[in-house]
Each structure stands twice: as structure tokens, then as C-alpha cells.
Enzyme design. Structure first.
Site, PDB file in Angstrom:
ATOM      1  N   ARG A 122      10.961   5.380   7.275  1.00  0.00           N
ATOM      2  CA  ARG A 122      11.097   6.132   8.532  1.00  0.00           C
ATOM      3  C   ARG A 122      11.433   5.134   9.639  1.00  0.00           C
ATOM      4  O   ARG A 122      11.410   3.932   9.405  1.00  0.00           O
ATOM      5  CB  ARG A 122       9.766   6.787   8.862  1.00  0.00           C
ATOM      6  CG  ARG A 122       8.634   5.743   8.843  1.00  0.00           C
ATOM      7  CD  ARG A 122       7.335   6.246   9.372  1.00  0.00           C
ATOM      8  NE  ARG A 122       6.211   5.433   8.952  1.00  0.00           N
ATOM      9  CZ  ARG A 122       5.779   4.337   9.546  1.00  0.00           C
ATOM     10  NH1 ARG A 122       6.411   3.873  10.591  1.00  0.00           N
ATOM     11  NH2 ARG A 122       4.746   3.675   9.095  1.00  0.00           N
ATOM     12  N   GLU A 124      -5.134  -5.967  -5.323  1.00  0.00           N
ATOM     13  CA  GLU A 124      -4.241  -7.078  -4.981  1.00  0.00           C
ATOM     14  C   GLU A 124      -5.052  -8.254  -4.476  1.00  0.00           C
ATOM     15  O   GLU A 124      -6.107  -8.078  -3.862  1.00  0.00           O
ATOM     16  CB  GLU A 124      -3.308  -6.659  -3.847  1.00  0.00           C
ATOM     17  CG  GLU A 124      -2.000  -6.090  -4.297  1.00  0.00           C
ATOM     18  CD  GLU A 124      -1.116  -5.675  -3.126  1.00  0.00           C
ATOM     19  OE1 GLU A 124      -0.158  -4.962  -3.394  1.00  0.00           O
ATOM     20  OE2 GLU A 124      -1.392  -6.040  -1.969  1.00  0.00           O
ATOM     21  N   LYS A 167       2.410   3.421  -3.640  1.00  0.00           N
ATOM     22  CA  LYS A 167       2.389   1.958  -3.573  1.00  0.00           C
ATOM     23  C   LYS A 167       2.650   1.306  -4.922  1.00  0.00           C
ATOM     24  O   LYS A 167       3.194   0.205  -5.007  1.00  0.00           O
ATOM     25  CB  LYS A 167       1.050   1.474  -3.017  1.00  0.00           C
ATOM     26  CG  LYS A 167       0.672   2.076  -1.660  1.00  0.00           C
ATOM     27  CD  LYS A 167       1.778   1.945  -0.622  1.00  0.00           C
ATOM     28  CE  LYS A 167       1.508   2.782   0.596  1.00  0.00           C
ATOM     29  NZ  LYS A 167       2.685   3.192   1.334  1.00  0.00           N
TER      30      LYS A 167
END
Lengths: 78, 454
Positions: free
Chosen positions: B292, B200, B116
Site C-alpha cells: 500500500r 525469528e 509473513k
């Protein structure tokens, strides 16, 4: 008279809360009613399996990470 | 062009991949665990290979067993589906090292976008807005606390190696933050083998909007957005395209940013770039990229007419993108609901069992992607997704009416499913107006618990 603790659900039986943690209970351990003796993972949700009788765990009848059916004996408690 | 494809997944997505392979004239080889020997995918495939015991760690997550089975079956390529090994860079590398093709991006692209923190910096470099936060892994508690104070609470603590809603905690105060941080670190270490964390800002009342992209390693195109704000425990339940909330000008910018990011990382295959969208400010923020095919890809297929699984297989076989951006047009509105083996009347308790009597909906604009058949025993070892009901119509209002009609036609005897939940959602005034955000559904479920249990 030994009693068998049956799996309440179909799924995967775990004897440990996490891979790097010790087993909830070992053979020979005393258990009280409500003690957690393992987990059943069913469709990615984890359900505690609790002792329904007090006594000593004579033997585990299912291995860690073993697939089990609902009603399958997990442990023998005497 | 590939001649044979090894499918290292199960359930409805395995069925979906077999269909795409068959239309391309590619031999489909289905991997299965001992618990899936009777699955629909096994029945449909040209060939099936047992790769191990029911427990996923010993079968669908066993890299060596999968590689060995695929080589023995003389497969040209391996399709990972979603979940399991789909975003495992080591697996993608191992497939290539064994002389086969991985249907998806390179191991390096998965590493960049899967972590991330590096994904966030890749997004920033490509000019994509990111959520205010630590901007990288946090080194220690005092540094983290300073950043948290600067951003303001509530704060989200996320595992660098997490994803799919796992490895996230929300701290509302400094005290909670100091309490949760060591816990989150230990959990991330245990769950992902990597204790790295980042933090965050929490965007309150945000929508989850994601952009579908296709890339061939050089050029990328977008296939518009999907909105997936209706979630329970960060698991999507209802997805649609287009978003009912996005002004056209914002849509243009959002989709262009996704293309810029996909091209910056030389993305190859089908991928999804996820954003949070703030209705009031019209700001969007990158959250992560899924490297994906996604569960909810059919809504995009319905509004664009593309076959995304076919496209990713063609790209894996060495083809360049067959479309220019201007060729990708959207029409009408599509909605997907997830039919899970869970009882919404009993707090979504999993409900594995046998299917006795199956009626599948049909008719115009209606698609049901599933691995069910009458008499099928749903194994308890994997996730609860039974199928996806997807509808298309000219307008969102008509699509909701069609969804209601199709849900009434759907009958899965012997199992408790999320169908009653979706019927109630389709009747709900706010859902009908498209007025929701990512934390809308959970309080709604509490407020409607009585109706759900009837």
C-alpha cells in the site's frame, strides 16, 4: 440514591475485555470500588473504567461498542 | 484512465488522495463515518457518502457497506489509503468482483506478501536475505523450542497474520519462550483470526530501512530507501530519506533486492519492502512488504520529485510505469515527523479535542500534510495522527535546522501533540549524527522524561 458512573474519556465503550470474552459485569452484579466495568477505546488505546462507588449495577446506560462522550453516564450503581 | 475514485479512508491520507485525483481530473468520492461528516476530506471531495457509524468495524472496515456505496456513486475505482482495508485481500477481491478497480496490487499479491510466512519464502526465492528463523509456521512447541535453541535467544515470536508492529513478542530465555508461545497463539487467534506463528532471531541494534517500489505488474523500479529507526512501541515517529547510515554500495544492493522481489511477485502499484539493517556487518534482512502507500511516502517524494499517489492511481487506471530506473534520481535530504494528538509529557496519552487557532508552517522545502482546520473537532475513534511535517534541504544538517524552524512555526491551539518531542529530538546530539537504531528512542524517552514534561 443510585449513582451514575461517568465516562472519563471520549471514545468507544466496551463491556468486554475482548470480543470473545464474557462481559466484565452484568446488570445485577455487585461491584466494589476499583472494579473494572468496561473499557474506553480512545485513539486505539484502551483505558479501563473503574467503579468509584460500591453497590449493585442497576442498569447499563451505554451499549457495548457505543460511541460515548467524556462525562456521559455509562452505568447506574445503587 | 479513471474518471472517478472512491476513497475508503479518512484523515490526512484521504486529503492527500483527493489532491492527487483532482490534479488528474478524476472525480473524488469521499467515504465517511458519522463521526467524520465534518472532516476536511468530506469538505474537499466532489461528493461524500456516509458509510456507517463511528466505530471503524461498522464503517471503514465494513467491506459490504463500502462496496455498495462505491457502486451507488458509480465509482470506477476504490483507493484504500493505508490501514483499515488497505491490505485486506478479500476486500481487493470484492472490489474487482463488483466490477471496479482496486488501487493497489491484486488480492493474490496481497495474500502472498501479507502472510509473513509466504512473504518470507517469496523473498528467499527472489534471493533476498531473510532474518534467521523458523522459515515458516511453527507446528508445535517442541519443534519451536528446538529452532529457538539453534538460533539463540532473544527470539521474536510473530503472528503470521500480524503487521504494523502488532502481534510481536520477545522471549529472552527458554522459560519465557515456553510461557509466551501459547499466549501469543491465543492473541493471534483473537486479533487476526489466525493463530499461526513464526519465530525469528532478534537483531540487536538494527536500523529499520525500507525501500519504496513502484510496479506495473511486469516491471518494477525502486525510489530509494527511507530510514525509520526512531520508533516508540514499534510506531514510527521520525522518518527520513536517504538513510544517514547506508554506504552507497549497500544501497545499490538493497534497492536491487527490493526490485527483484517486487518483480518476482508481479507487483502492481506502490509498495514498500522493509528491512532490518545491521550497521556493523552491513547485512540487511527482509522483514515484510507493505502492499500500500505508506504514511512516510512524502520523504521519498521530496528527494525524487515523484508524486507516488499519482503514480499508483495511473497504474491502477491501466498505465505502464512511466519511468525507467535511470530516470529516478535522488537529491538532498528529507525528514518527516509525525504530529500525533498525544501528550509526550504524560506518557503519550491520547488527546482528542478541538483545534482553536491553527498556524501551519510554510516557506522553502516545507510541507505539512494534515486534515486539520481551525475549529475542527478531532474524533476519538481513530488513530492519533493529526498531520505530518516534512522538510527537504540540500544536506541532512540543513534539513534538521529547517525542521526546527518549521516546528517552531507550527501551532495547533487546543491540543497536546508530539511537537515538543520532535523539537528535543532535533536538538539531540545522536539524532544529529544519525546514530540510532530501532530501540534507541524508548530508553531516550525515559531518560528525557523530565525535559518532556516541562
Amino acid at each position: 440514591m443510585p449513582k451514575e458512573l461517568l465516562s472519563p474519556l471520549p471514545g468507544t465503550f466496551y463491556r468486554r475485555p475482548a470480543p470473545d470474552k464474557p462481559a466484565y459485569k452484568n446488570e445485577g452484579d455487585e461491584v466494589a470500588i476499583g472494579d473494572v466495568i468496561g473499557l474506553i477505546e480512545v485513539m486505539k488505546s484502551f483505558n479501563e473504567v473503574k467503579a468509584e462507588t460500591a453497590g449493585k449495577i442497576v442498569k447499563f446506560l451505554a451499549d457495548n461498542e457505543e460511541p460515548v462522550m467524556a462525562g456521559q453516564p455509562l452505568a447506574e450503581i445503587a | 484512465m479513471l474518471k472517478s475514485l472512491f476513497i475508503a479512508n479518512r484523515g490526512e491520507i484521504a486529503v492527500r488522495i483527493i489532491r492527487a485525483a483532482r490534479e488528474l481530473g478524476i472525480r473524488a468520492i469521499q467515504a465517511h463515518s458519522a463521526a467524520d461528516a465534518t472532516s476536511l476530506a468530506v469538505r474537499m471531495a466532489d461528493e461524500a457518502v456516509d458509510i456507517g457509524p463511528p466505530h471503524a468495524a461498522k464503517s471503514y472496515l465494513n467491506i459490504q457497506a463500502i462496496i455498495d456505496a462505491a457502486r451507488a456513486a458509480k465509482a470506477d475505482a476504490i483507493h484504500p489509503g493505508y490501514g483499515f482495508l488497505a491490505e485486506n485481500a478479500a476486500f481487493a477481491d470484492a472490489v474487482v468482483a463488483a466490477g471496479m478497480i482496486f488501487v493497489g496490487p491484486s488480492g493474490d499479491a496481497i495474500r502472498t506478501m501479507g502472510d509473513k510466512v509466504s512473504a518470507r519464502s517469496a523473498a528467499e526465492k527472489a534471493g533476498v536475505p531473510v532474518v534467521p528463523g523458523s522459515g515458516g509456521r511453527i507446528a508445535d512447541l517442541s519443534e519451536a523450542a528446538q529452532i529457538a535453541e539453534r538460533i539463540g535467544f532473544p527470539i521474536m515470536i510473530k503472528a503470521a497474520a500480524g503487521g504494523g508492529g502488532r502481534g510481536i513478542r520477545i522471549a529472552n530465555t527458554r522459560e519465557e519462550f515456553e510461557q509466551f508461545l501459547p499466549q501469543a497463539q491465543a492473541e493471534a487467534q483473537a486479533a487476526f483470526g489466525d493463530g499461526g506463528l513464526y519465530i525469528e532471531k532478534v537483531i540487536a541494534r538494527a536500523r529499520h530501512i525500507e525501500v519504496q517500489v513502484l510496479g506495473d505488474g511486469e516491471r518494477a523500479i525502486h525510489c530509494f530507501e527511507r530510514e525509520c529507526s526512531l520508533q516508540r512501541r514499534r510506531q514510527k515517529l521520525w522518518e527520513e530519506a536517504p538513510s544517514p547510515a547506508l554506504p552507497e554500495e549497500v544501497r545499490r544492493k538493497l534497492c536491487a533486492s527490493a526490485v527483484a522481489l517486487a518483480e518476482a511477485v508481479h507487483y502492481k502499484g506502490a509498495g514498500t519492502i522493509e528491512y532490518l539493517y545491521d550497521d556493523e556487518s552491513h547485512d540487511f534482512y527482509f522483514i515484510e512488504m507493505n502492499t500500500r502507500i505508506q504514511v512516510e511516502h512524502p520523504v521519498t517524494e521530496f528527494i525524487t520529485g515523484l508524486d507516488l499517489v499519482r503514480e499508483m492511481i495511473l497504474i491502477a487506471g491501466g498505465a505502464r510505469l512511466r519511468h525507467q530506473q535511470k530516470d529516478i534520481r535522488r537529491q538532498g535530504h528529507a525528514i518527516e515527523v509525525r504530529i500525533n494528538a498525544e501528550d509526550p509529557a504524560k506518557n503519550f496519552m491520547p488527546f482528542p479535542g478541538s483545534v482553536s487557532g491553527l498556524r501551519v508552517p510554510g516557506g522553502p522545502g516545507t510541507r505539512f500534510d494534515t486534515m486539520l482546520y481551525d475549529g475542527y473537532q478531532v474524533p476519538p475513534f481513530y488513530d492519533s495522527l493529526l498531520g505530518k511535517l516534512i522538510v527537504w534541504d540540500e544536506t541532512r544538517e540543513q534539513a534538521i535546522a529547517r525542521m526546527k524552524r518549521a516546528l517552531h512555526e507550527l501551532d495547533i491551539g487546543g491540543l497536546k501533540t508530539t511537537k515538543p518531542l520532535h523539537l528535543l529530538l532535533a536538538e539531540d546530539g545522536e539524532v544529529r549524527k544519525g546514530q540510532f537504531h530501532t530501540r534507541w528512542l524508548e530508553p531516550w524517552l525515559e531518560a528525557n522524561a523530565t525535559r518532556l514534561s516541562q
